[in-house]
Design an enzyme around this catalytic site. Structure first.
Site, PDB file in Angstrom:
ATOM      1  N   PHE A   1      46.209  30.436  67.451  1.00 58.83           N
ATOM      2  CA  PHE A   1      46.708  30.608  68.816  1.00 58.83           C
ATOM      3  C   PHE A   1      45.606  30.469  69.859  1.00 58.83           C
ATOM      4  CE2 PHE A   1      45.101  34.925  68.432  1.00 58.83           C
ATOM      5  CZ  PHE A   1      44.916  35.372  69.723  1.00 58.83           C
ATOM      6  N   LYS A   2      44.356  30.652  69.451  1.00 54.58           N
ATOM      7  CA  LYS A   2      43.259  30.535  70.409  1.00 54.58           C
ATOM      8  C   LYS A   2      43.188  29.138  71.024  1.00 54.58           C
ATOM      9  CE  LYS A   2      42.060  34.721  69.254  1.00 54.58           C
ATOM     10  NZ  LYS A   2      40.811  35.153  68.660  1.00 54.58           N
TER      11      LYS A   2
END
Length: 467
Positions: A111-112
Site C-alpha cells: 500500500f505504500k
C-alpha cells in the site's frame, strides 16, 4: 491553505515548503491550519471518478495552486501508470458483509506505493523546478523503504538513504530494497528494531543545522503529503460501493503500526467521508490497542510477529491524532509530548477514553489468530490474505455493530511478500514474476550499529560521493 506544526512553533508555510520540511523544525508534525470539508453533494458528484481523478480533486483542495493543474494532473497520471489493476485499487467483494480494497497493485506490491510513487515524482518535480538537491532519508519496517526506493531510483537530483532493522523484515522486503544497484540509493541495515531506526531519523531531522546542510527530506508518514495521498483511498473505497450500500456510510478496518494509515482515514472522515467505524488492527505490538481500550500510551517489550511491518511500539502519527484530540491546542500537545518523553507513557482519564473510543475501536491480533484467519479465508472464500491484511480482517470479525454501513477492510500487501508466514499453514503460492526474479539478483547493503553518530557519518560520505 497554510500548514503549521502540532507544537505551534513553525510559522505558517505553503504546500511545497510543507512537503520539503517533512518533520516540523520544532519537533512536531505538520498539519493544515484548517481541514477542508467536502459536502454530500460534492461526494455524490465524485462517485464516477477514477482513482486518479479523485486524487486530483482532493489534492487540489490542499495545494493552493502552487502546482499548476496540468502539472499536478501529469504527476498523478505518471504515478499510477505502473499499477497493474485498471482500477488502481480494486474493491473485491469477499462475502455479503465484507469487501477488501486491494492496495497492493503498485510496483512493490504494498500500500505504500499509493503515496510514495506520487511523492517520488513530486520530489523530482520540485528538484527540477527549484533547482534543489533532494536527499531523502527514511526508516522502514519493510514496505516503505522498498516503495520509496522504487519511486526515486535513478532520478536526477535525488539521493535516498533508507534504514531498516537488520533481520527483522521479510526476505522479499529485504530483496526489494537491497538488490537495487542505482548509485543514488543507500541501504543501511541497522542492528536494532524499527523503533530504533525511526528514533535516529527523528533525531537527525530535529538537528536543524545537519538537516539544512545536507538537504534532508522525509518520505515516512511524518510527511503530511504521505497522509494526504493515503486519505484518498478512503474516499475511493466509499465511492466504489453501490449507491444503496453507501446510504448508511462505511466502516473501515485498517492494519496499522505507525498510526499513519488509520490517521489518513481519520483525516478523510473529518473532510466529510461518512465513516461510521474506524477499526484499528494491530498485532502483538499492541500499544495502539491499549491506548484506545485503556487510555494508556506506553511502549512495552518488542515482539517479532508474522506481520513485521506492524512491529512498531512508538507510532509517529500518534501526535497528529493527539493534536486534534486536544482541540488543536499546540501548547497542550507540547506539554503532553514532553511528559511522554520524561515519563515514557501518557495516560488518559475515563472521559478522554470515551472520546477516543468514539473516534476509534481496536483489536490486537496474535500470531496464531493471524494464521488462522489466513487459512479460513483461503479455504472458505478462495482469497489469500497476507499477514497484515489478515490482521485487518480479524479485527473486522471482532468489530462490534455490523448492522449499519458496509464494511471494507484494507489489504495492504500482496501475500507473496510474506511467504514465510503463508508456508507455516501449508499454503504454496505462485510468486509474481517481479518478485521471483529478485532471488537471483546480487544484494547491496551496509550493516551498521544502532548509532546516530555512525549513521550520520555514513550519510555524510554518501551525500559527498553522490553529489
Amino acid at each position: 491553505m497554510k500548514y503549521i506544526s502540532t507544537r505551534g512553533k513553525v510559522a505558517p508555510i505553503g504546500f511545497i515548503d510543507m512537503f520539503l520540511m517533512g518533520l516540523g523544525e520544532d519537533g512536531g508534525l505538520i498539519v493544515p491550519e484548517t481541514i477542508p470539508t467536502v459536502g454530500a453533494e460534492q461526494l455524490k458528484a465524485w462517485s464516477g471518478l477514477s482513482f486518479q481523478e479523485l486524487m486530483l480533486q482532493v489534492f487540489s483542495l490542499y495545494t493552493n495552486g502552487e502546482i499548476p493543474e496540468e502539472d499536478l494532473r501529469k504527476l498523478v497520471e505518471d504515478s499510477y501508470a505502473g499499477f497493474t489493476s485498471p482500477d488502481v485499487l480494486p474493491l473485491t467483494r469477499i462475502h455479503d458483509g465484507l469487501s477488501v480494497m486491494e492496495l497492493f497493485h503498485g510496483p512493490t506490491f504494498a500500500f505504500k506505493d499509493v503515496a510514495l510513487q506520487f511523492m517520488g515524482n513530486l520530489y523530482a518535480y520540485v528538484a527540477k523546478k527549484r533547482n534543489e538537491v533532494i536527499n531523502i532519508l527514511g526508516a522502514t519496517s519493510g514496505d516503505t523503504g522498498a516503495s520509496a526506493i522504487s519511486s526515486v531510483r535513478g532520478k536526477e537530483g535525488i539521493q535516498i538513504c533508507i534504514l531498516h532493522p537488520n533481520g527483522k523484515v521479510s526476505r522479499v522486503q529485504e530483496l526489494q530494497m537491497t538488490t537495487v544497484q542505482d548509485e543514488n540509493v543507500l541501504n543501511l541495515s541497522v542492528n536494532g528494531n524499527f523503533d530504533d531506526c525511526q528514533q535516529i531519523i527523528k533525531e537527525l531531522f530535529a538537528d536543524v543545522p545537519f538537516k539544512t546542510k545536507y538537504h534532508l527530506r522525509a518520505i515516512n508518514s511524518i510527511n503530511f503529503v504521505r497522509i494526504l495521498a493515503q486519505s484518498v483511498y478512503y474516499f475511493y473505497a466509499y465511492l466504489q460501493l453501490p449507491e444503496t450500500a453507501r446510504a448508511s456510510g462505511v466502516n473501515v478496518s485498517v492494519p496499522t503500526g505507525n498510526f499513519g494509515n488509520i490517521f489518513s482515514g481519520y483525516l478523510a472522515k473529518k473532510m466529510g467521508v461518512p465513516i461510521r467505524q474506524l477499526v484499528l488492527a494491530t498485532n502483538e505490538n499492541n500499544i495502539l490497542e491499549r491506548f484506545i481500550r485503556e487510555g494508556v500510551y506506553k511502549p512495552e517489550g518488542f515482539r517479532s510477529t508474522h506481520s513485521p511491518s506492524m512491529d512498531i511500539q512508538i507510532a509517529s502519527n500518534f501526535e497528529r491524532y493527539l493534536y486534534y484530540f486536544c482541540g488543536e491546542n499546540a501548547a497542550e500537545v507540547s506539554a503532553r509530548m514532553e511528559r511522554f518523553k520524561a515519563e515514557g507513557q501518557l495516560t488518559f482519564d475515563a472521559e478522554e477514553v470515551a472520546r477516543i473510543q468514539r473516534d476509534l475501536t481496536a483489536h490486537s491480533v496474535g500470531n496464531e489468530e493471524c494464521l488462522a484467519t489466513i487459512r479460513k479465508y483461503d479455504e472458505q472464500y478462495g482469497y489469500l490474505l497476507d499477514p497484515h491484511s489478515a490482521c485487518g480482517v480479524a479485527a473486522y470479525e471482532r468489530a462490534g455493530d455490523k448492522s449499519e454501513g458496509a464494511f471494507v477492510s484494507l489489504a495492504t500487501a500482496h501475500p507473496a511478500k510474506f511467504d514465510e508466514a503463508i508456508r507455516l499453514i501449508g499454503i504454496e503460492q505462485k510468486f509474481p514474476e517481479r518478485i521471483s526474479e529478485l532471488f537471483d539478483k546480487p544484494q547491496r547493503q551496509v550493516i551498521v550499529d544502532n548509532s546516530k553518530e555512525e549513521i550520520a557519518e555514513r550519510l555524510v560520505d554518501f551525500y559527498r560521493v553522490s553529489q
